[in-house]
Design a protein around this motif. Structure first.
Motif, short mmCIF file in Angstrom:
data_model
loop_
_atom_site.label_atom_id
_atom_site.label_comp_id
_atom_site.label_asym_id
_atom_site.label_seq_id
_atom_site.Cartn_x
_atom_site.Cartn_y
_atom_site.Cartn_z
N LEU A 7 0.87 -1.17 0.00
CA LEU A 7 0.00 0.00 0.00
C LEU A 7 0.91 1.22 0.00
CD1 LEU A 7 -2.54 -1.35 2.61
CD2 LEU A 7 -2.93 -1.07 0.15
N GLY A 8 0.82 2.01 -1.05
CA GLY A 8 1.88 2.98 -1.31
C GLY A 8 1.46 4.43 -1.24
N GLY A 9 2.13 5.23 -2.10
CA GLY A 9 1.92 6.68 -2.09
C GLY A 9 3.04 7.41 -1.36
N THR A 10 4.14 6.69 -1.08
CA THR A 10 5.28 7.30 -0.38
C THR A 10 6.59 6.87 -1.07
OG1 THR A 10 5.47 5.37 1.07
CG2 THR A 10 4.12 7.20 1.88
N SER A 50 -0.19 -0.44 -4.63
CA SER A 50 -1.52 0.15 -4.71
C SER A 50 -1.46 1.64 -4.38
CB SER A 50 -2.45 -0.56 -3.71
OG SER A 50 -3.71 0.08 -3.70
N LEU A 51 -2.07 2.46 -5.24
CA LEU A 51 -2.13 3.91 -5.02
C LEU A 51 -3.58 4.35 -4.93
CD1 LEU A 51 0.49 5.12 -7.69
CD2 LEU A 51 0.87 4.60 -5.27
N ALA A 52 -3.82 5.42 -4.18
CA ALA A 52 -5.19 5.89 -4.00
C ALA A 52 -5.75 6.53 -5.27
CB ALA A 52 -5.24 6.89 -2.84
N GLY A 68 -6.63 3.27 -7.15
CA GLY A 68 -8.00 3.51 -6.69
C GLY A 68 -8.29 2.77 -5.40
N PHE A 70 -10.20 0.46 -2.55
CA PHE A 70 -10.70 -0.92 -2.63
C PHE A 70 -12.20 -0.97 -2.38
CE2 PHE A 70 -6.22 -1.35 -1.75
CZ PHE A 70 -5.84 -2.44 -2.49
N GLY A 71 -12.74 0.10 -1.76
CA GLY A 71 -14.16 0.09 -1.40
C GLY A 71 -14.37 -0.39 0.03
N THR A 92 1.89 3.37 3.55
CA THR A 92 1.22 4.63 3.24
C THR A 92 1.75 5.74 4.15
OG1 THR A 92 -0.60 4.06 4.73
CG2 THR A 92 -0.88 3.53 2.39
N HIS A 93 1.36 6.96 3.82
CA HIS A 93 1.84 8.14 4.54
C HIS A 93 1.39 8.11 6.01
CE1 HIS A 93 1.99 12.47 5.55
NE2 HIS A 93 2.98 12.50 4.67
N PHE A 95 -0.02 10.10 7.77
CA PHE A 95 -1.31 10.74 8.04
C PHE A 95 -2.46 10.11 7.26
CE2 PHE A 95 1.53 13.61 10.00
CZ PHE A 95 0.80 14.26 10.99
N GLU A 97 -4.85 7.76 7.54
CA GLU A 97 -5.37 6.91 8.63
C GLU A 97 -6.33 5.84 8.15
OE1 GLU A 97 -6.52 10.56 11.20
OE2 GLU A 97 -6.65 8.81 12.50
N SER A 102 -8.19 0.19 7.35
CA SER A 102 -8.77 -0.79 6.41
C SER A 102 -7.85 -1.99 6.25
CB SER A 102 -8.92 -0.16 5.03
OG SER A 102 -10.22 0.17 4.74
N GLN A 157 -5.48 18.28 1.61
CA GLN A 157 -6.62 17.89 2.43
C GLN A 157 -6.61 18.63 3.77
OE1 GLN A 157 -7.53 13.54 2.42
NE2 GLN A 157 -5.65 13.40 1.26
N1 LIG Z 1 -2.45 12.13 4.04
C1 LIG Z 1 -1.34 12.69 3.63
O1 LIG Z 1 -0.88 13.72 4.19
C2 LIG Z 1 -0.56 12.09 2.49
C3 LIG Z 1 0.65 12.69 2.09
C4 LIG Z 1 1.39 12.12 1.04
C5 LIG Z 1 0.94 10.96 0.42
N2 LIG Z 1 -0.25 10.41 0.83
C6 LIG Z 1 -0.69 9.19 0.14
O2 LIG Z 1 -1.89 9.51 -0.52
C7 LIG Z 1 -2.81 8.42 -0.45
C8 LIG Z 1 -4.14 8.93 0.09
O3 LIG Z 1 -3.93 9.50 1.37
P1 LIG Z 1 -5.18 9.84 2.30
O4 LIG Z 1 -4.66 10.56 3.49
O5 LIG Z 1 -6.27 10.42 1.46
O6 LIG Z 1 -5.61 8.36 2.73
P2 LIG Z 1 -6.79 7.87 3.68
O7 LIG Z 1 -7.59 9.03 4.17
O8 LIG Z 1 -6.20 6.96 4.67
O9 LIG Z 1 -7.64 6.97 2.68
C9 LIG Z 1 -8.89 7.35 2.16
C10 LIG Z 1 -9.33 6.26 1.20
O10 LIG Z 1 -8.52 6.30 0.02
C11 LIG Z 1 -8.23 4.99 -0.42
N3 LIG Z 1 -6.77 4.79 -0.34
C12 LIG Z 1 -5.85 5.49 0.36
N4 LIG Z 1 -4.62 5.07 0.12
C13 LIG Z 1 -4.74 4.05 -0.75
C14 LIG Z 1 -3.81 3.20 -1.40
N5 LIG Z 1 -2.48 3.33 -1.20
N6 LIG Z 1 -4.30 2.25 -2.26
C15 LIG Z 1 -5.63 2.13 -2.48
N7 LIG Z 1 -6.55 2.92 -1.90
C16 LIG Z 1 -6.12 3.87 -1.05
C17 LIG Z 1 -9.00 4.06 0.49
O11 LIG Z 1 -10.26 3.89 -0.14
P3 LIG Z 1 -11.21 2.60 0.09
O12 LIG Z 1 -11.78 2.76 1.46
O13 LIG Z 1 -12.19 2.71 -1.01
O14 LIG Z 1 -10.33 1.38 -0.01
C18 LIG Z 1 -9.13 4.87 1.77
O15 LIG Z 1 -10.20 4.50 2.59
C19 LIG Z 1 -2.18 7.35 0.42
O16 LIG Z 1 -1.79 6.30 -0.43
C20 LIG Z 1 -1.00 8.03 1.09
O17 LIG Z 1 0.09 7.17 1.23
C21 LIG Z 1 -1.00 10.94 1.83
#
Ligand SMILES: NC(=O)c1ccc[n+]([C@@H]2O[C@H](COP(=O)([O-])OP(=O)(O)OC[C@H]3O[C@@H](n4cnc5c(N)ncnc54)[C@H](OP(=O)(O)O)[C@@H]3O)[C@@H](O)[C@H]2O)c1
Length: 266
Positions: A7-10, A50-52, A68, A70-71, A92-93, A95, A97, A102, A157
């Protein structure tokens, strides 16, 4: 074939995908380095990142990528079973959460081991003037005491928390444009993606006459230059603490996470 889901994005997630995929990328006829020999045990490894799908042009990891949500946890558990995933690394990052919660539920339901790969938070030096808070709204409430020209680096966000702050100018830096309704009235938008340099951050502070910085405790070197610059200019920094996480086995480096994956799938 063993499958690992990252589970990525970092940056750490991309490093892990690259480490695990390294053996597959060795060109024919080139001697395999000793570290890669160990990986031969799991050469038949399928690595899925996996990326969001939030960022318009994400930095993609090497190897297979799915994009995307997973739901929710039940659907993630079904996906893990259907794809025959042998272990999951939540990289994942700090923050993000919801996805971590999940992943904890989904892997428990599917009976699959889960590791958390998380970079350490930033450490305050004696010269730093940091104010720790628990949330973005708390950061917004504290701002008027500390400055009027704000460098807001908490990402796209949660910006809405700052719309209530009057009498302050915001330089807002994020990767993609935020929703217009989330922006404070007096702002300038800077679309940029790290890594940043101390020289660059000092130039921004001086050019925009910034007097306070707001950041999440994201950790890592890619975005740490603003903290060095704040120390040099003696600016206060509001640092948002990391949210709580499910209790999990945890490592801080991609190398340690790769070793964990190899041990799980051996
Ligand atoms: N939050 C930050 O400050 C930040 C900073 C840099 C990078 N990121 C990256 O950006 C992405 C989204 O961050 P967020 O804070 O919006 O996450 P989040 O609030 O924890 O996640 C919201 C929803 O987005 C989907 N999701 C998030 N990360 C996913 C992944 N890696 N693969 C598949 N689905 C994912 C999931 O949807 P479903 O419930 O439908 O599965 C999750 O319930 C993450 O991958 C994170 O690593 C976040």
């Amino acid at each position: 074939m063993s499958t690992v889901l990252i589970l990525g994005g970092t940056g750490e997630a991309r490093d892990l995908a690259a480490l695990l995929a390294a053996v597959d990328r060795q060109p024919h006829g080139v001697p395999v380095p000793p570290a890669a020999l160990e990986r031969r045990e799991v050469a038949e490894l399928r690595v899925v990142s996996s990326l969001a799908g939030r960022v318009a042009r994400p930095r993609l990891p090497v190897g297979e990528v799915r994009i995307g949500g997973f739901g929710g946890p039940e659907r993630m558990a079904s996906w893990l079973r259907a794809e025959g995933v042998g272990c999951v690394v939540d990289a994942t990052h700090p923050f993000a959460e919801r996805i971590s919660a999940s992943a904890a539920l989904a892997t428990a339901a599917a009976g699959i081991p889960l590791l958390r790969l998380q970079r350490p938070g930033w450490e305050q030096d004696l010269d730093d003037v940091w104010h720790w808070v628990d949330s973005l709204p708390e950061a917004a409430s504290l701002l008027p005491e500390l400055g009027r020209r704000v460098f807001l680096t908490t990402g796209r966000q949660g910006l809405r928390a700052f719309t209530a702050v009057d009498d302050a100018h915001f330089l807002i830096r994020c990767v993609d444009p935020p929703e217009p309704a989330d922006l404070p009235a007096d702002h300038e938008l800077l679309l940029a993606r790290g890594p940043y340099t101390v020289e660059g951050e000092l130039a921004l502070i001086d050019r925009h006459r910034l007097d306070v910085i707001v950041t999440k405790d994201s950790g890592g070197r890619l975005t740490a230059a603003k903290l060095d610059a704040a120390r040099t200019r003696r600016l206060p920094v509001i640092v948002v603490r990391r949210p709580g996480r499910p209790q999990l086995p945890e490592v801080a480096t991609a190398t340690d996470a790769a070793a964990w994956v190899r041990a799980r799938l051996r």
